[in-house]
Design a protein around this motif. Structure first.
Motif, PDB file in Angstrom:
ATOM      1  N   TRP A  31      13.567 -30.657   6.626  1.00  0.00           N
ATOM      2  CA  TRP A  31      13.416 -30.883   5.194  1.00  0.00           C
ATOM      3  C   TRP A  31      12.300 -31.890   4.985  1.00  0.00           C
ATOM      4  O   TRP A  31      11.917 -32.624   5.899  1.00  0.00           O
ATOM      5  CB  TRP A  31      14.720 -31.369   4.570  1.00  0.00           C
ATOM      6  CG  TRP A  31      15.339 -32.561   5.231  1.00  0.00           C
ATOM      7  CD1 TRP A  31      16.039 -32.587   6.402  1.00  0.00           C
ATOM      8  CD2 TRP A  31      15.318 -33.914   4.765  1.00  0.00           C
ATOM      9  NE1 TRP A  31      16.452 -33.861   6.698  1.00  0.00           N
ATOM     10  CE2 TRP A  31      16.038 -34.692   5.705  1.00  0.00           C
ATOM     11  CE3 TRP A  31      14.783 -34.537   3.639  1.00  0.00           C
ATOM     12  CZ2 TRP A  31      16.206 -36.070   5.565  1.00  0.00           C
ATOM     13  CZ3 TRP A  31      14.958 -35.915   3.491  1.00  0.00           C
ATOM     14  CH2 TRP A  31      15.667 -36.653   4.447  1.00  0.00           C
ATOM     15  N   LYS A  33       9.769 -33.939   1.567  1.00  0.00           N
ATOM     16  CA  LYS A  33       9.671 -34.218   0.131  1.00  0.00           C
ATOM     17  C   LYS A  33       8.732 -33.249  -0.583  1.00  0.00           C
ATOM     18  O   LYS A  33       8.798 -33.108  -1.803  1.00  0.00           O
ATOM     19  CB  LYS A  33       9.208 -35.655  -0.106  1.00  0.00           C
ATOM     20  CG  LYS A  33       7.779 -35.943   0.327  1.00  0.00           C
ATOM     21  CD  LYS A  33       7.357 -37.355  -0.078  1.00  0.00           C
ATOM     22  CE  LYS A  33       5.909 -37.633   0.316  1.00  0.00           C
ATOM     23  NZ  LYS A  33       5.433 -38.933  -0.164  1.00  0.00           N
ATOM     24  N   ALA A  65      12.574 -26.658  -2.869  1.00  0.00           N
ATOM     25  CA  ALA A  65      12.318 -27.896  -3.599  1.00  0.00           C
ATOM     26  C   ALA A  65      12.338 -29.079  -2.642  1.00  0.00           C
ATOM     27  O   ALA A  65      12.692 -28.957  -1.459  1.00  0.00           O
ATOM     28  CB  ALA A  65      13.365 -28.069  -4.698  1.00  0.00           C
ATOM     29  N   SER A  66      11.968 -30.221  -3.148  1.00  0.00           N
ATOM     30  CA  SER A  66      11.955 -31.447  -2.355  1.00  0.00           C
ATOM     31  C   SER A  66      13.335 -31.718  -1.771  1.00  0.00           C
ATOM     32  O   SER A  66      14.331 -31.738  -2.483  1.00  0.00           O
ATOM     33  CB  SER A  66      11.521 -32.614  -3.242  1.00  0.00           C
ATOM     34  OG  SER A  66      11.539 -33.823  -2.534  1.00  0.00           O
ATOM     35  N   GLU A  68      15.129 -29.848   0.290  1.00  0.00           N
ATOM     36  CA  GLU A  68      15.973 -28.697   0.602  1.00  0.00           C
ATOM     37  C   GLU A  68      15.739 -28.228   2.043  1.00  0.00           C
ATOM     38  O   GLU A  68      14.610 -27.882   2.413  1.00  0.00           O
ATOM     39  CB  GLU A  68      15.691 -27.538  -0.355  1.00  0.00           C
ATOM     40  CG  GLU A  68      16.191 -27.784  -1.765  1.00  0.00           C
ATOM     41  CD  GLU A  68      16.075 -26.560  -2.652  1.00  0.00           C
ATOM     42  OE1 GLU A  68      16.903 -26.423  -3.564  1.00  0.00           O
ATOM     43  OE2 GLU A  68      15.165 -25.741  -2.438  1.00  0.00           O
ATOM     44  N   LEU A 102      10.173 -32.257 -10.485  1.00  0.00           N
ATOM     45  CA  LEU A 102      11.197 -32.278  -9.443  1.00  0.00           C
ATOM     46  C   LEU A 102      12.384 -31.410  -9.855  1.00  0.00           C
ATOM     47  O   LEU A 102      12.863 -30.569  -9.086  1.00  0.00           O
ATOM     48  CB  LEU A 102      11.650 -33.717  -9.185  1.00  0.00           C
ATOM     49  CG  LEU A 102      12.484 -33.975  -7.936  1.00  0.00           C
ATOM     50  CD1 LEU A 102      11.701 -33.652  -6.677  1.00  0.00           C
ATOM     51  CD2 LEU A 102      12.953 -35.423  -7.913  1.00  0.00           C
ATOM     52  N   SER A 103      12.835 -31.580 -11.102  1.00  0.00           N
ATOM     53  CA  SER A 103      13.971 -30.803 -11.605  1.00  0.00           C
ATOM     54  C   SER A 103      13.607 -29.334 -11.798  1.00  0.00           C
ATOM     55  O   SER A 103      14.452 -28.451 -11.618  1.00  0.00           O
ATOM     56  CB  SER A 103      14.467 -31.390 -12.926  1.00  0.00           C
ATOM     57  OG  SER A 103      14.952 -32.698 -12.743  1.00  0.00           O
ATOM     58  N   GLU A 106      14.069 -27.871  -8.435  1.00  0.00           N
ATOM     59  CA  GLU A 106      15.454 -28.000  -7.983  1.00  0.00           C
ATOM     60  C   GLU A 106      16.364 -27.012  -8.708  1.00  0.00           C
ATOM     61  O   GLU A 106      17.303 -26.466  -8.127  1.00  0.00           O
ATOM     62  CB  GLU A 106      15.966 -29.428  -8.227  1.00  0.00           C
ATOM     63  CG  GLU A 106      15.442 -30.448  -7.246  1.00  0.00           C
ATOM     64  CD  GLU A 106      16.007 -31.837  -7.519  1.00  0.00           C
ATOM     65  OE1 GLU A 106      16.531 -32.059  -8.638  1.00  0.00           O
ATOM     66  OE2 GLU A 106      15.913 -32.703  -6.632  1.00  0.00           O
ATOM     67  N   GLN A 107      16.112 -26.776  -9.986  1.00  0.00           N
ATOM     68  CA  GLN A 107      16.990 -25.943 -10.812  1.00  0.00           C
ATOM     69  C   GLN A 107      16.540 -24.485 -10.884  1.00  0.00           C
ATOM     70  O   GLN A 107      17.281 -23.630 -11.360  1.00  0.00           O
ATOM     71  CB  GLN A 107      17.070 -26.521 -12.218  1.00  0.00           C
ATOM     72  CG  GLN A 107      17.657 -27.922 -12.281  1.00  0.00           C
ATOM     73  CD  GLN A 107      17.479 -28.587 -13.637  1.00  0.00           C
ATOM     74  OE1 GLN A 107      17.057 -27.956 -14.600  1.00  0.00           O
ATOM     75  NE2 GLN A 107      17.794 -29.874 -13.712  1.00  0.00           N
ATOM     76  N   ARG A 110      14.974 -19.662  -6.555  1.00  0.00           N
ATOM     77  CA  ARG A 110      13.938 -19.764  -5.524  1.00  0.00           C
ATOM     78  C   ARG A 110      13.395 -18.430  -5.028  1.00  0.00           C
ATOM     79  O   ARG A 110      12.280 -18.374  -4.508  1.00  0.00           O
ATOM     80  CB  ARG A 110      14.457 -20.573  -4.331  1.00  0.00           C
ATOM     81  CG  ARG A 110      15.591 -19.936  -3.557  1.00  0.00           C
ATOM     82  CD  ARG A 110      15.701 -20.525  -2.160  1.00  0.00           C
ATOM     83  NE  ARG A 110      16.007 -21.928  -2.168  1.00  0.00           N
ATOM     84  CZ  ARG A 110      17.227 -22.440  -1.980  1.00  0.00           C
ATOM     85  NH1 ARG A 110      18.256 -21.624  -1.814  1.00  0.00           N
ATOM     86  NH2 ARG A 110      17.422 -23.740  -1.963  1.00  0.00           N
ATOM     87  N   VAL A 169      27.078 -29.732  -5.063  1.00  0.00           N
ATOM     88  CA  VAL A 169      26.426 -30.887  -4.456  1.00  0.00           C
ATOM     89  C   VAL A 169      27.403 -31.538  -3.485  1.00  0.00           C
ATOM     90  O   VAL A 169      28.386 -32.143  -3.900  1.00  0.00           O
ATOM     91  CB  VAL A 169      25.973 -31.899  -5.537  1.00  0.00           C
ATOM     92  CG1 VAL A 169      25.284 -33.091  -4.870  1.00  0.00           C
ATOM     93  CG2 VAL A 169      25.044 -31.230  -6.537  1.00  0.00           C
ATOM     94  N   LYS A 177      19.531 -36.696  -0.065  1.00  0.00           N
ATOM     95  CA  LYS A 177      18.678 -37.071  -1.196  1.00  0.00           C
ATOM     96  C   LYS A 177      18.451 -38.586  -1.224  1.00  0.00           C
ATOM     97  O   LYS A 177      17.328 -39.055  -1.448  1.00  0.00           O
ATOM     98  CB  LYS A 177      19.323 -36.608  -2.508  1.00  0.00           C
ATOM     99  CG  LYS A 177      18.434 -36.775  -3.732  1.00  0.00           C
ATOM    100  CD  LYS A 177      19.089 -36.156  -4.942  1.00  0.00           C
ATOM    101  CE  LYS A 177      18.196 -36.270  -6.171  1.00  0.00           C
ATOM    102  NZ  LYS A 177      16.954 -35.511  -6.041  1.00  0.00           N
TER     103      LYS A 177
END
Length: 286
Positions: A31, A33, A65-66, A68, A102-103, A106-107, A110, A169, A177
């Protein structure tokens, strides 16, 4: 499954890179960033995501995402394009009420097979053009790359679907994280201070750890001691300077954060396998 933190060797001034990997290039669970986008240019690409394996069919796209975790399994007769970039490339001050970058990743959903057709086609066209730009040496190429990346992000804001299922989560994900956030503090400290004298005690104090705990924390999550990482960072800064500027070695050593030319020469040759001057000449001949 054990994970390791990957620290892509990105140019500090332009934190983006493109990789062309064949199907037998195996990458262990990791993983980082940076955002990573994978495009299956040829064949089927097998990618580990968490505890499952996703097969990326030819012409499909997936991103991470960062923070993951993911990995690549052997995928014979395939070829993949890999794009990695730090979100620092983008000026988020121009956003209005949009969610953060970032969000956004993440959201977002993918996998391209779950995207609207027009959005999928647009993204693939941008990724193919980015790959083609790697073969060019034209002036202003980085501006062309940036224009594609900004277009890509803009299209994601406009058309990227959100994940249908809420991802649970887990404590492990929360810990990862938090670890990434703390490591980012360390990396930012190095980016800002690498030309100065830096000690383990300095960085430990900056991130709120004792020197002993920080030493264990850093080695566990990066696979290197802090001093090894700092030295490698300074060597990479020196390589960039040597490849792009014609400066006396004393200035290269100073700008890269080495205490003396003698130390710089010794450390650089040990790490790279040739002296700074030899490296500079080699880069000039390319």
């Amino acid at each position: 499954m054990s994970l390791y933190l990957e620290i892509p060797q990105l140019n500090k001034q332009f934190p983006y890179r493109f990789l062309l990997n064949d199907g037998m290039t195996i990458v262990y669970p990791h993983w980082h960033k940076e955002i990573e986008i994978i495009y299956a240019n040829r064949g089927r690409v097998n990618i580990g995501v968490g505890e499952s394996v996703v097969t990326l069919e030819e012409g499909e796209v997936i991103f991470f995402a960062s923070g993951e975790p993911h990995y690549f399994l052997a995928s014979p007769d395939s070829e993949r394009y890999v794009y990695q970039f730090d979100l620092k490339l983008f000026d988020e001050s121009i956003l209005r009420k949009e969610t953060s970058l970032l969000s956004l990743f993440e959201q977002g959903e993918r996998h391209s097979r779950n995207w609207p057709s027009s959005f999928r086609q647009t993204v693939i066209a941008l990724l193919v053009e980015l790959a083609e730009l790697e073969e060019e040496e034209s002036m202003g190429m980085n501006y062309l790359i940036m224009s594609n990346l900004y277009r890509l992000v803009g299209e994601c804001y406009r058309s990227l679907p959100r994940k249908e299922e809420q991802v649970m989560v887990t404590p492990t994900a929360i810990h990862r994280k938090e670890t990434l956030e703390r490591l980012n503090q360390v990396f930012e400290y190095i980016e800002n201070q690498y030309q100065e004298v830096i000690t383990v005690e300095d960085v430990a104090k900056y991130v709120g750890f004792s020197p002993y705990y920080f030493t264990r924390f850093f080695k566990k999550n990066t696979g290197q001691t802090f001093i090894q990482f700092l030295t490698e960072y300074r060597v990479n800064q020196a390589k960039f300077i040597l490849a792009n500027e014609k400066l006396p070695m004393v200035e290269v050593a100073e700008q890269a954060g080495f205490s003396s030319v003698k130390t710089f020469h010794h450390v650089f040759k040990e790490a790279v396998g040739q002296s700074p001057l030899q490296y500079q000449k080699k880069m000039a001949d390319l």
